[in-house]
Design an enzyme around this catalytic site. Sequence first.
Site, short mmCIF file in Angstrom:
data_model
loop_
_atom_site.label_atom_id
_atom_site.label_comp_id
_atom_site.label_asym_id
_atom_site.label_seq_id
_atom_site.Cartn_x
_atom_site.Cartn_y
_atom_site.Cartn_z
CG ASP A 7 43.92 70.80 -26.30
OD1 ASP A 7 44.39 69.60 -27.09
OD2 ASP A 7 43.35 70.13 -24.96
CE1 TYR A 26 53.67 54.18 -34.21
CE2 TYR A 26 52.63 54.60 -36.58
CZ TYR A 26 53.16 54.26 -35.24
OH TYR A 26 53.95 55.95 -35.69
CE LYS A 74 53.10 58.87 -36.18
NZ LYS A 74 54.04 60.67 -35.93
NE ARG A 120 64.21 52.69 -23.73
CZ ARG A 120 64.42 51.75 -22.95
NH1 ARG A 120 65.31 50.91 -23.13
NH2 ARG A 120 63.98 51.85 -21.80
P1 NAD Z 1 57.08 62.59 -26.69
O1 NAD Z 1 55.90 62.00 -25.47
O2 NAD Z 1 58.04 63.38 -26.08
O3 NAD Z 1 55.93 63.55 -27.98
C1 NAD Z 1 54.59 63.60 -28.47
C2 NAD Z 1 54.41 65.12 -27.65
O4 NAD Z 1 52.81 65.15 -28.20
C3 NAD Z 1 54.57 65.28 -26.37
O5 NAD Z 1 55.08 66.33 -25.77
C4 NAD Z 1 52.92 65.79 -25.87
O6 NAD Z 1 52.14 66.67 -25.06
C5 NAD Z 1 52.31 66.03 -27.59
N1 NAD Z 1 51.11 65.89 -27.84
C6 NAD Z 1 49.98 65.25 -27.41
N2 NAD Z 1 49.21 64.92 -27.11
C7 NAD Z 1 48.57 66.62 -27.68
C8 NAD Z 1 47.86 67.50 -28.02
N3 NAD Z 1 46.15 66.69 -27.04
N4 NAD Z 1 48.10 68.59 -28.42
C9 NAD Z 1 48.78 68.94 -27.66
N5 NAD Z 1 50.16 68.19 -27.72
C10 NAD Z 1 49.75 67.15 -27.14
O7 NAD Z 1 56.96 61.43 -28.05
P2 NAD Z 1 58.08 61.65 -29.44
O8 NAD Z 1 58.41 60.16 -29.17
O9 NAD Z 1 59.04 62.56 -29.01
O10 NAD Z 1 57.08 62.19 -30.54
C11 NAD Z 1 57.27 62.77 -31.29
C12 NAD Z 1 56.69 62.92 -32.32
O11 NAD Z 1 57.65 61.68 -33.25
C13 NAD Z 1 55.16 61.47 -32.64
O12 NAD Z 1 54.24 62.50 -34.00
C14 NAD Z 1 55.38 60.61 -32.91
O13 NAD Z 1 54.44 59.86 -33.51
C15 NAD Z 1 57.15 60.70 -33.88
N6 NAD Z 1 58.09 59.64 -33.89
C16 NAD Z 1 57.76 58.88 -32.85
C17 NAD Z 1 59.28 57.91 -32.93
C18 NAD Z 1 59.60 56.87 -31.76
O14 NAD Z 1 60.28 56.00 -31.74
N7 NAD Z 1 59.86 57.93 -30.86
C19 NAD Z 1 59.54 57.34 -34.41
C20 NAD Z 1 59.14 58.08 -35.52
C21 NAD Z 1 58.26 59.46 -35.57
#
Ligand code: NAD
Length: 258
Positions: free
Chosen positions: A68, A159, A166, A196
Amino acid sequence: MTNGLQGKVALVTGVANKRSIAYAVAEDLAAQGAQLAIAYQRLDKERAEDKIQRVTEELKPALLVPVDVGDPASVTAMYRAIGERFGKLHVLVHAIASAKRQELGGRYSDITLDGYTYALNISAYSLIALTREARTLMSAGGSILTLTYIGSERAVLHYNVMGSAKAALEANVRYLARELGPEGIRVNAISAGPIRTVSASGIQDFLDLLHQAAEFSALKRNVTPEEVAHAASFLAGDGASGITGQVIHVDAGYNIFG
Ligand code: NAD
């Protein structure tokens, strides 16, 4: 094709399920020969271990460890487990973000101090915290990667607080790259187009964002998690040995549009 990841140890954070971008990244790193440590968030204390074991079964991680990033003791415990298991680390993938749902929609000027602090702590400061301890295991150099989004550069509808998070994250990439370059540790970010996932579904009207991103991209489509993962493996490997402090867009060319 390999990219020099044989014998490398990669810590991948942010795997919640098979739709997580981190899952695709872990899969690609493993396909390139990396040994995986997967750090997961223990949301449901009773079933978290069972769930992550099922989710990551095919990835065959050498280590599954809870973390965490809001709890410094948990970060230290994670690195202790990695140190004991591998004694070294070459790649860190930071794929973590979180914001209160009410801060991902509505008026930007209504963001609360609590919501702002939470989002920036978990989504941006966490890169600093994870890097600080990763560095001690990266005595042979390394590659640190994070995931960002164009909402850091532009005012993307809904956002909101994540835009600030970010922007801070991308600044962290540059400052950490500057500090750690002399130690052979590279730090980069991939700015991914919308995909997604569970996190993305927390953004109000996310499906509209997805459609708009495809319509206004050069390739006229959205990107896949696998495309992001290929870029991540490239940045993790020796093929990218001259690249650090960068934010690389993997967004089907959306960012070039005026
Ligand atoms: P996701 O929900 O699958 O992943 C987010 C992860 O963050 C989860 O595994 C969650 O457990 C973890 N997390 C949150 N709080 C936490 C904490 N306190 N300690 C440890 N882990 C924690 O979604 P995703 O879209 O795969 O996101 C991954 C990254 O990609 C993020 O930084 C997100 O902002 C970035 N991102 C996503 C997109 C998109 O459209 N999905 C686009 C650009 C960037």
